[in-house]
Design a protein around this motif. Structure first.
Motif, PDB file in Angstrom:
ATOM      1  N   GLN A 172       0.818  -1.200   0.000  1.00 17.48           N
ATOM      2  CA  GLN A 172       0.000   0.000   0.000  1.00 17.48           C
ATOM      3  C   GLN A 172       0.862   1.266   0.000  1.00 17.48           C
ATOM      4  OE1 GLN A 172      -3.215  -0.373   2.715  1.00 17.48           O
ATOM      5  NE2 GLN A 172      -3.936   1.729   2.383  1.00 17.48           N
ATOM      6  N   LEU A 173       1.944   1.202   0.730  1.00 17.63           N
ATOM      7  CA  LEU A 173       2.841   2.336   0.828  1.00 17.63           C
ATOM      8  C   LEU A 173       3.495   2.605  -0.537  1.00 17.63           C
ATOM      9  CD1 LEU A 173       3.368   4.110   3.166  1.00 17.63           C
ATOM     10  CD2 LEU A 173       4.881   2.376   4.105  1.00 17.63           C
ATOM     11  N   LEU A 174       3.914   1.529  -1.165  1.00 14.43           N
ATOM     12  CA  LEU A 174       4.564   1.683  -2.471  1.00 14.43           C
ATOM     13  C   LEU A 174       3.569   2.210  -3.496  1.00 14.43           C
ATOM     14  CD1 LEU A 174       6.691  -1.557  -2.275  1.00 14.43           C
ATOM     15  CD2 LEU A 174       7.570   0.789  -2.377  1.00 14.43           C
ATOM     16  N   THR A 175       2.348   1.718  -3.416  1.00 20.68           N
ATOM     17  CA  THR A 175       1.312   2.204  -4.325  1.00 20.68           C
ATOM     18  C   THR A 175       1.035   3.680  -4.079  1.00 20.68           C
ATOM     19  OG1 THR A 175       0.316   0.013  -4.305  1.00 20.68           O
ATOM     20  CG2 THR A 175      -1.049   1.831  -5.112  1.00 20.68           C
TER      21      THR A 175
ATOM     22  N   ARG B   5      11.292  -5.724  -3.021  1.00 28.87           N
ATOM     23  CA  ARG B   5      11.989  -6.304  -4.175  1.00 28.87           C
ATOM     24  C   ARG B   5      10.988  -6.769  -5.232  1.00 28.87           C
ATOM     25  NH1 ARG B   5      17.342  -6.984  -3.147  1.00 28.87           N
ATOM     26  NH2 ARG B   5      17.956  -7.098  -0.940  1.00 28.87           N
ATOM     27  N   ARG B   6       9.936  -7.397  -4.760  1.00 30.11           N
ATOM     28  CA  ARG B   6       8.922  -7.877  -5.685  1.00 30.11           C
ATOM     29  C   ARG B   6       8.360  -6.710  -6.494  1.00 30.11           C
ATOM     30  NH1 ARG B   6       4.336  -8.639  -6.777  1.00 30.11           N
ATOM     31  NH2 ARG B   6       3.429  -7.282  -5.195  1.00 30.11           N
ATOM     32  N   TRP B   7       8.072  -5.640  -5.773  1.00 31.25           N
ATOM     33  CA  TRP B   7       7.469  -4.472  -6.409  1.00 31.25           C
ATOM     34  C   TRP B   7       8.431  -3.847  -7.422  1.00 31.25           C
ATOM     35  CZ3 TRP B   7       8.231   0.914  -6.462  1.00 31.25           C
ATOM     36  CH2 TRP B   7       7.118   1.675  -6.860  1.00 31.25           C
TER      37      TRP B   7
ATOM     38  N   VAL C  73      20.039  12.035  -6.004  1.00 27.89           N
ATOM     39  CA  VAL C  73      18.791  12.456  -5.377  1.00 27.89           C
ATOM     40  C   VAL C  73      17.666  11.486  -5.756  1.00 27.89           C
ATOM     41  CG1 VAL C  73      17.058  14.274  -5.243  1.00 27.89           C
ATOM     42  CG2 VAL C  73      19.480  14.881  -5.389  1.00 27.89           C
ATOM     43  N   PRO C  74      17.008  10.917  -4.736  1.00 22.42           N
ATOM     44  CA  PRO C  74      15.969   9.914  -5.007  1.00 22.42           C
ATOM     45  C   PRO C  74      14.602  10.556  -5.278  1.00 22.42           C
ATOM     46  CG  PRO C  74      16.302  10.108  -2.664  1.00 22.42           C
ATOM     47  CD  PRO C  74      17.224  11.112  -3.290  1.00 22.42           C
ATOM     48  N   GLU C  75      13.742   9.811  -5.970  1.00 22.54           N
ATOM     49  CA  GLU C  75      12.371  10.283  -6.167  1.00 22.54           C
ATOM     50  C   GLU C  75      11.562  10.125  -4.889  1.00 22.54           C
ATOM     51  OE1 GLU C  75      10.057   9.001  -9.521  1.00 22.54           O
ATOM     52  OE2 GLU C  75      11.886   8.552 -10.658  1.00 22.54           O
ATOM     53  N   ALA C  76      11.835   9.051  -4.188  1.00 23.90           N
ATOM     54  CA  ALA C  76      11.075   8.768  -2.967  1.00 23.90           C
ATOM     55  C   ALA C  76      11.897   7.895  -2.041  1.00 23.90           C
ATOM     56  CB  ALA C  76       9.766   8.072  -3.301  1.00 23.90           C
TER      57      ALA C  76
END
Lengths: 338, 338
Positions: free
Chosen positions: B175-178, B208-210, B244-247
């Motif tokens: 849910q967090l990744l979504t 990892r799966r995501w 720099v990361p997106e998230a």
DNA sequence: ATGATTGCATAAAACGTTTTACGACTCTAA
DNA sequence: TTAGAGTCGTAAAACGTTTTATGCAATCAT
């Protein structure tokens, strides 16, 4: 069955070829057994993994080696409400770890005065109660039952009760105020908690004394311990409404963090214009920017003192008290004027 | 004496003019007494303030209505080290409050495998152990002794052990990744803890799966749970060194707060350039500026499930498990792109 | 040889309950 | 009357220890 693996003192006795009395005596270092027999019995007991049943022993001896801890913030914890001070949250863990080292179990008892009372509650050897307040019903109940107890913090309005330990609050307050003075602040604002415990009372008293000594007017803002950082921000806004302060002393690290945020949001620089310090350290004080000067309390030291005092009380019927531990001031950027 | 005020079942019997059997039956609702006698006995018992001795009762019945709690972070708490996740710190309090409502005492047991073991330790009806890890020695010991136990979190490497409860980690991770995805981030960096418990393992696996589903490369930065906000800052710097990361998804609120501070210090705007979220809420997530989106765990719900499961286990010898509770996502400013 | 002392071990009571089995009534039905 | 069935209550055993009092040898002093 939860109780034992079925191996009782009788099993050990049979296996070692002696009476159960011999086993008891051998294992407890009593009676008049030969060294040889003692050793043999112990060996058999070990081999069988024998552990004396705690209830049977407790019943016979009248004490069990376990103490209860009445944790005050537990009521609030029922629905997971955050509380104000670092110390509260960790105290159970600290006491427990220290108690273990002394061979005592500790049982958490949320509220002794509300039924149903947990079965073991009145069978504890003694109690530690945390931050007692005025007319504390738990203290009254324990007294009525004749169960010894010690307290973390004194009982306001009960100068006759001496079996308590805590940080030396007046000393801490004085040192903190002096620290402000050194850093150049003459007028200090106090953000106090709302619980009527010794911690708040002592600090307020010392603060007032200091103000009158300095010839300044006390400015006290009350804010519930439970309100956390948000409450601190709110207090900060109230303070600003009455004028930008030279220095703010908060009872909790969370309040301090919130006050600092409110000041900064209003364009007040810390420590440039206003100094901030907290009377109890917490991760909020440490991780704010600038980091907030705070008093590092010493719950581990207090826990030791309390356990020792309780053990004296259990063994001899009285103990020396109160016992004060010295907390340490952690000067940080929030009071540093370069 | 700590034990009782001297008033035993015999005193009640004498005063009520009945046998001790009658008293026992009256008070426990057993036997075949007349309602009238029952009432009279109860009245006398109340009047005398009689409470059955817990040890005597426990000895007779084989169970005591008390359970032990093996709190994992206690070892670290020995010298008052802060730990990473809100939940750990409050769990003792929560379990204790919930247990009381069910008429159970809870006893804190720092480490069952280290001697001296507290006297009561092996007389508990059952145990809750927190965040068991691989080859957990406490679980092994309890099994050897035949003492029932349940766990908060599964035991990695022991799929046969079903008596555990926890938040539904994979669901939370997903849910967090979504949520990140919805907010416009395609590549997410993970700041993981270092303990080998189910919490870290499950999240990493789902992450990892995501990633492979999204066709992106996993970027995982490990950081000890114990390192707090400072550790978060450090992790943030390591991340920045790699770009720099997106998230950024952090396992603890403290790490998230630290990462955010590091990013902001480097001139990276949150949520403008980088989104941040935490997998477990804490006051640090709530009080950071901007406030950090986090998953609010449900320790109270888990505590209820665990206690219920343990009670089933004690009563019938088995229980349904595992039991998962749903945590709730708390969207906050750190992932809000206007 | 006898009585006292010492060294080692045990039998039995006690702790405060719960539970099992039984006893003494009273009532009903034959 | 008496058997059988209910009703209400109690005696006694049991739980697993610790502790007190006692017993039995062997050694010692007379």
């Amino acid at each position: 069955m939860a109780r034992g693996q079925g191996v009782t003192i009788r099993d050990v006795a049979r296996r070692a070829g002696v009476s159960i009395t011999a086993v008891s005596h051998a294992l407890n270092g009593k009676g008049t057994l030969s060294e040889e027999t003692r050793a043999r019995v112990k060996a058999v007991a070990d081999e069988l993994g024998y552990q004396a049943d705690a209830f049977a022993r407790g019943m016979r001896q009248g004490s069990i080696g376990a103490i209860g801890l009445v944790l005050r913030s537990l009521d609030a914890l029922g629905d997971y409400t955050p509380v104000g001070v670092d110390v509260f949250e960790r105290f159970a863990g600290i006491v427990s770890a220290r108690a273990l080292a002394k061979g005592l179990s500790i049982t958490l008892v949320p509220d002794l005065t509300r039924s149903p009372v947990p079965p073991l509650a009145f069978s504890m050897d003694g109690y530690i109660i945390m931050s007692p307040h005025e007319e504390d019903p738990v203290a009254a109940l324990l007294e009525r039952r004749g169960i010894p107890y010690v307290a973390y913090g004194n009982i306001p309005g009960r100068p006759d009760f001496i079996h308590w330990a805590s940080e030396d609050d007046p000393y801490a307050a004085h040192q903190l105020l002096t620290h402000f003075q050194m850093a150049g602040a003459r007028e200090v604002v106090l953000v106090s908690g709302t619980d009527t415990n010794a911690w708040n009372k002592d600090f307020q008293a010392e603060y007032r004394r200091w103000c009158s000594e300095q010839g300044t007017t006390p400015r006290i803002y009350e804010q519930s311990e439970r309100s956390g950082v948000d409450g601190g921000r709110e207090a900060g806004e109230r303070i600003l409404a009455d004028g930008v302060p030279e220095a703010v002393l908060c009872m909790t690290g969370r309040h301090a963090a919130g006050v600092q945020q409110a000041l900064q949001a209003a364009g007040v620089s810390v420590p440039g214009q206003t100094l901030i310090a907290a009377a109890s350290d917490s991760e909020h004080a440490r991780s704010s920017r600038p980091a907030i000067t705070a008093f590092e309390l010493n719950p581990a030291g207090c826990a030791d003192q309390l356990l020792e005092m309780l053990q004296d009380l259990l063994a001899t019927g009285n103990a020396q008290g109160p016992r004060l531990t010295k907390a340490r001031l952690r000067p940080r950027a929030s009071t540093r004027r370069d």
